[in-house]
Each structure stands twice: as structure tokens, then as C-alpha cells.
Write a protein that holds these residues in place. Sequence first.
Motif, PDB file in Angstrom:
ATOM      1  N   PRO A 200      40.270  32.372  39.853  1.00 31.79           N
ATOM      2  CA  PRO A 200      39.917  33.709  40.344  1.00 31.79           C
ATOM      3  C   PRO A 200      41.027  34.445  41.082  1.00 31.79           C
ATOM      4  CG  PRO A 200      39.121  32.055  41.866  1.00 31.79           C
ATOM      5  CD  PRO A 200      39.715  31.300  40.696  1.00 31.79           C
ATOM      6  N   SER A 201      40.951  35.770  41.029  1.00 33.72           N
ATOM      7  CA  SER A 201      41.652  36.639  41.979  1.00 33.72           C
ATOM      8  C   SER A 201      40.571  37.300  42.814  1.00 33.72           C
ATOM      9  CB  SER A 201      42.445  37.725  41.259  1.00 33.72           C
ATOM     10  OG  SER A 201      43.433  37.150  40.440  1.00 33.72           O
ATOM     11  N   TYR A 202      40.811  37.375  44.123  1.00 35.26           N
ATOM     12  CA  TYR A 202      39.865  38.038  45.027  1.00 35.26           C
ATOM     13  C   TYR A 202      40.717  38.778  46.047  1.00 35.26           C
ATOM     14  CZ  TYR A 202      35.507  38.416  47.897  1.00 35.26           C
ATOM     15  OH  TYR A 202      34.410  38.863  48.607  1.00 35.26           O
ATOM     16  N   LEU A 203      40.751  40.104  45.931  1.00 33.79           N
ATOM     17  CA  LEU A 203      41.552  40.943  46.818  1.00 33.79           C
ATOM     18  C   LEU A 203      40.641  41.893  47.592  1.00 33.79           C
ATOM     19  CD1 LEU A 203      44.409  42.116  44.357  1.00 33.79           C
ATOM     20  CD2 LEU A 203      44.331  40.012  45.725  1.00 33.79           C
ATOM     21  N   ASP A 204      41.036  42.187  48.821  1.00 29.09           N
ATOM     22  CA  ASP A 204      40.390  43.234  49.639  1.00 29.09           C
ATOM     23  C   ASP A 204      41.455  44.307  49.825  1.00 29.09           C
ATOM     24  OD1 ASP A 204      39.477  44.874  51.684  1.00 29.09           O
ATOM     25  OD2 ASP A 204      39.157  43.246  53.121  1.00 29.09           O
ATOM     26  N   VAL A 205      41.222  45.471  49.211  1.00 28.85           N
ATOM     27  CA  VAL A 205      42.257  46.512  49.114  1.00 28.85           C
ATOM     28  C   VAL A 205      41.853  47.745  49.922  1.00 28.85           C
ATOM     29  CG1 VAL A 205      43.541  48.006  47.515  1.00 28.85           C
ATOM     30  CG2 VAL A 205      42.793  45.723  46.762  1.00 28.85           C
ATOM     31  N   ALA A 216      48.118  43.317  38.074  1.00 27.53           N
ATOM     32  CA  ALA A 216      48.083  42.741  36.729  1.00 27.53           C
ATOM     33  C   ALA A 216      47.015  41.653  36.658  1.00 27.53           C
ATOM     34  CB  ALA A 216      49.450  42.153  36.385  1.00 27.53           C
ATOM     35  N   VAL A 217      46.235  41.662  35.588  1.00 27.05           N
ATOM     36  CA  VAL A 217      45.186  40.652  35.390  1.00 27.05           C
ATOM     37  C   VAL A 217      45.305  40.052  33.987  1.00 27.05           C
ATOM     38  CG1 VAL A 217      43.501  41.623  37.019  1.00 27.05           C
ATOM     39  CG2 VAL A 217      43.564  42.466  34.661  1.00 27.05           C
ATOM     40  N   PRO A 218      44.889  38.783  33.822  1.00 28.64           N
ATOM     41  CA  PRO A 218      44.878  38.214  32.471  1.00 28.64           C
ATOM     42  C   PRO A 218      43.910  38.996  31.583  1.00 28.64           C
ATOM     43  CG  PRO A 218      44.646  36.482  34.134  1.00 28.64           C
ATOM     44  CD  PRO A 218      44.494  37.799  34.839  1.00 28.64           C
ATOM     45  N   GLU A 219      44.289  39.177  30.327  1.00 32.85           N
ATOM     46  CA  GLU A 219      43.477  39.986  29.418  1.00 32.85           C
ATOM     47  C   GLU A 219      42.070  39.414  29.224  1.00 32.85           C
ATOM     48  OE1 GLU A 219      45.591  41.283  25.969  1.00 32.85           O
ATOM     49  OE2 GLU A 219      44.286  43.062  26.033  1.00 32.85           O
ATOM     50  N   ASP A 220      41.945  38.075  29.295  1.00 34.93           N
ATOM     51  CA  ASP A 220      40.635  37.459  29.013  1.00 34.93           C
ATOM     52  C   ASP A 220      39.753  37.324  30.255  1.00 34.93           C
ATOM     53  OD1 ASP A 220      42.149  35.485  30.244  1.00 34.93           O
ATOM     54  OD2 ASP A 220      41.378  33.863  28.980  1.00 34.93           O
ATOM     55  N   HIS A 221      40.197  37.803  31.403  1.00 41.57           N
ATOM     56  CA  HIS A 221      39.373  37.690  32.609  1.00 41.57           C
ATOM     57  C   HIS A 221      38.351  38.819  32.707  1.00 41.57           C
ATOM     58  CE1 HIS A 221      41.701  34.803  35.505  1.00 41.57           C
ATOM     59  NE2 HIS A 221      41.582  34.305  34.301  1.00 41.57           N
ATOM     60  N   THR A 222      37.194  38.476  33.256  1.00 40.22           N
ATOM     61  CA  THR A 222      36.220  39.482  33.658  1.00 40.22           C
ATOM     62  C   THR A 222      36.719  40.096  34.967  1.00 40.22           C
ATOM     63  OG1 THR A 222      34.432  38.221  32.660  1.00 40.22           O
ATOM     64  CG2 THR A 222      33.813  39.831  34.368  1.00 40.22           C
ATOM     65  N   VAL A 223      36.696  41.410  35.056  1.00 44.69           N
ATOM     66  CA  VAL A 223      37.225  42.081  36.251  1.00 44.69           C
ATOM     67  C   VAL A 223      36.212  43.125  36.737  1.00 44.69           C
ATOM     68  CG1 VAL A 223      39.113  43.463  37.220  1.00 44.69           C
ATOM     69  CG2 VAL A 223      39.593  41.780  35.417  1.00 44.69           C
ATOM     70  N   PHE A 224      35.938  43.099  38.041  1.00 45.35           N
ATOM     71  CA  PHE A 224      35.147  44.180  38.611  1.00 45.35           C
ATOM     72  C   PHE A 224      35.651  44.530  40.001  1.00 45.35           C
ATOM     73  CE2 PHE A 224      32.595  40.626  40.343  1.00 45.35           C
ATOM     74  CZ  PHE A 224      32.288  41.072  41.630  1.00 45.35           C
ATOM     75  N   ALA A 225      35.295  45.743  40.429  1.00 43.85           N
ATOM     76  CA  ALA A 225      35.629  46.183  41.782  1.00 43.85           C
ATOM     77  C   ALA A 225      34.356  46.693  42.429  1.00 43.85           C
ATOM     78  CB  ALA A 225      36.675  47.295  41.736  1.00 43.85           C
ATOM     79  N   TYR A 226      34.276  46.548  43.743  1.00 48.09           N
ATOM     80  CA  TYR A 226      33.153  47.095  44.510  1.00 48.09           C
ATOM     81  C   TYR A 226      33.715  47.914  45.662  1.00 48.09           C
ATOM     82  CZ  TYR A 226      29.114  47.479  47.553  1.00 48.09           C
ATOM     83  OH  TYR A 226      28.115  47.977  48.352  1.00 48.09           O
ATOM     84  N   VAL A 227      33.404  49.208  45.648  1.00 48.25           N
ATOM     85  CA  VAL A 227      33.908  50.124  46.676  1.00 48.25           C
ATOM     86  C   VAL A 227      32.945  50.089  47.864  1.00 48.25           C
ATOM     87  CG1 VAL A 227      34.458  52.525  47.229  1.00 48.25           C
ATOM     88  CG2 VAL A 227      34.992  51.598  44.948  1.00 48.25           C
ATOM     89  N   PHE A 228      33.463  49.727  49.041  1.00 40.12           N
ATOM     90  CA  PHE A 228      32.565  49.652  50.205  1.00 40.12           C
ATOM     91  C   PHE A 228      32.932  50.610  51.326  1.00 40.12           C
ATOM     92  CE2 PHE A 228      35.106  46.808  52.980  1.00 40.12           C
ATOM     93  CZ  PHE A 228      35.983  46.233  52.057  1.00 40.12           C
ATOM     94  N   GLU A 229      34.032  51.353  51.159  1.00 36.94           N
ATOM     95  CA  GLU A 229      34.343  52.429  52.116  1.00 36.94           C
ATOM     96  C   GLU A 229      34.986  53.571  51.341  1.00 36.94           C
ATOM     97  OE1 GLU A 229      35.508  49.451  55.847  1.00 36.94           O
ATOM     98  OE2 GLU A 229      36.842  51.116  55.398  1.00 36.94           O
ATOM     99  N   LEU A 268      38.276  43.483  44.822  1.00 38.24           N
ATOM    100  CA  LEU A 268      38.581  43.381  43.393  1.00 38.24           C
ATOM    101  C   LEU A 268      38.481  41.907  43.003  1.00 38.24           C
ATOM    102  CD1 LEU A 268      39.665  44.849  40.831  1.00 38.24           C
ATOM    103  CD2 LEU A 268      41.957  44.198  41.590  1.00 38.24           C
ATOM    104  N   LEU A 269      37.671  41.621  42.003  1.00 38.73           N
ATOM    105  CA  LEU A 269      37.461  40.252  41.536  1.00 38.73           C
ATOM    106  C   LEU A 269      37.864  40.107  40.081  1.00 38.73           C
ATOM    107  CD1 LEU A 269      36.100  38.053  43.355  1.00 38.73           C
ATOM    108  CD2 LEU A 269      35.523  40.352  44.054  1.00 38.73           C
ATOM    109  N   ALA A 270      38.561  39.029  39.770  1.00 44.81           N
ATOM    110  CA  ALA A 270      38.874  38.701  38.383  1.00 44.81           C
ATOM    111  C   ALA A 270      38.635  37.217  38.202  1.00 44.81           C
ATOM    112  CB  ALA A 270      40.324  39.057  38.057  1.00 44.81           C
ATOM    113  N   GLY A 271      38.085  36.824  37.058  1.00 43.02           N
ATOM    114  CA  GLY A 271      37.849  35.409  36.792  1.00 43.02           C
ATOM    115  C   GLY A 271      37.616  35.158  35.317  1.00 43.02           C
TER     116      GLY A 271
END
Length: 304
Positions: A200-205, A216-229, A268-271
Motif C-alpha cells: 500500500p501507499s497511504y498519504l495525508d496530503v 506516481a502509482v503502479p498501473e495495477d493498483h486500486t487508487v482512491f482519495a478522500y477529501v476531508f478539508e 490518498l490510498l493505493a493498493g
Amino acid sequence: MTSPHTHAHDHPHDHSHAHGTHDTAGTSTRKVTRTVRGMPASDGDGVKMLRVLGQPQLQNLDPFLMLDAFGSDSASDYIGGFPDHPHRGFETVTYMLAGRMQHKDNQGNSGDLGPGSVQWMTAGRGLIHSEMPLQESGRMAGFQLWVNLPAKDKMCAPRYQDIPADQVPVVKGDNGSIVNVLAGTYEGATGPINGVATQPSYLDVSLPAGKDFEFAVPEDHTVFAYVFEGEVVFGDDETMVKQSHLVVLSGGTLVKAHTHDEAGRFILLAGKPFKEPIVQHGPFVMNTVEEIRQAMMDYQAGKF
Ligand code: MN
């Protein structure tokens, strides 16, 4: 930690897209293919939260099973906590923004979580734990994410990665961006979480107004972002995403985000997806109905 070669540069308000979604280096920008608003929910002993993932609009996002966003200044919204309950077959990840919680299990493990800390718990074959507030007033905020385990690891021994805030790299960009790297590598800074099957990648941006972010993310990873502010724009097609919304980012090797007149903050999550059957029954997530029955029998027989 500050990187000398950050991609998070100043972003003027004229967004040029001369290269379309593919640039000359062969990278392609992830597109927003789904937007979901967090749904008010209550879990544990009356803890109020937004259930972002794992709700009717979006059941799961292989390998991610659930995302809860909690945040309240009112003790009555969190004071009940999450008394003893079991888990089997996946991982629970708690990231604290504010406040203090204590996690304790029936195998003698215990950890105090403070602001900026992360606990990555691999439940594996099972445990019974509680997640309780260590405060009676003040702000409590953070996230709990559930990440699946592949079939071969579902019955592994439980494992804890308890990471205090000072072990989470903070990358400060020249443009004022602040990125906490919980997992994965951003601008040369690698997060403390290791040995996880989803890689996984797990970033707080955090982005000030009018700034850019790329990852940059691997092409085969599922990626989502959640905006909280605030609000954040994702992709090349200028999709504006408001606070309390999740976006699925599909098809590419580069996540691009920027802010307009307002600042914005998102996780931002990728896995890596497993593409295996998911059979979920409350706190048990297995591959077959029979395995769920076994989990319930083992729990009732006191084998956790
Ligand atoms: Mn739990």
C-alpha cells in the motif's frame, strides 16, 4: 524531511492541458471514475462517523473494504468507543488526526494512539480487541480503514505495527504542501508500514490554495482519495471534489491533484487488488460462506 526534488510546485491558476492525459514520458493521469459522499453512521457503542467506503453506494474497492472518517469536538459522539469485538481475515488501519485512543486485545497487546500516529493491525486468524477513547473531552478525529488479506494469509498470526507520530515522515514542499507518508514512498521518503500484502501507499496530503500535487502509482493498483478539508481538483479533466467525498482514480500511473481558491486536505490510498471472492459478515472477511461459518463457530467456541 524535505525533498530537494519535489513535484509539488507552485500552481498558477491557468491550468494548461496541452499534453492531454498522456505526456511524452508515457505516463497517464488517473481519471475520476466515481464520486461517493460519506454517509453518516454509528458503530461501536454509539460512535458517530462518516462511513465512506463499505456502504450501499460503494461496498468495497478491492483490496479496500471499509473507510470510516470520524471527527468531533463533542465527547458524546465518541465516548462510548468500540468495546470488545472480534476480527478475522483482514487488516484494520487506524490513523489519528486529533485525540487519543487505546487499543487492547485479548492476547496481551495494547497500544496508545495519539495525534499523527498510525496502527496497522493484521488481524489474520483472529483476535478480540477494544478501541476506546483516552479522553473525556476535546477533539477526536481520524480514520479507520479496512484492508483485505489474500486467501493465503487470512489465517496468519496477528501482527501489530504501532507507529508514533514522530516516525511518520513529513515531506514539506517548496509550494507549502505537507505530505505525511504513512505507507509507500513519496519524494524519497518511505513510510514506516512494511510487509503488507497489498503493497500500500497511504498519504495525508495538505495543499494551500492554488497548488499542485503529483504522485506516481503502479498501473495495477486500486487508487482512491478522500477529501476531508476544503476542496481539491483531481485529474486532467478538472473534477472538483468537496469535503467528505471519496473519488476513485482509475487507469493510469500518475495521480494529479491541485487546489483552486481554497486549501484542501485529503488522504490518498493505493493498493494491489487481489481479485478474489469477498464474503463479509460484520467483522469477519473471508473468501467463502463456509469460512465465515467457521469463523463464527471459532469465535463462539472461544478460539480467538
Ligand atoms: Mn476493531
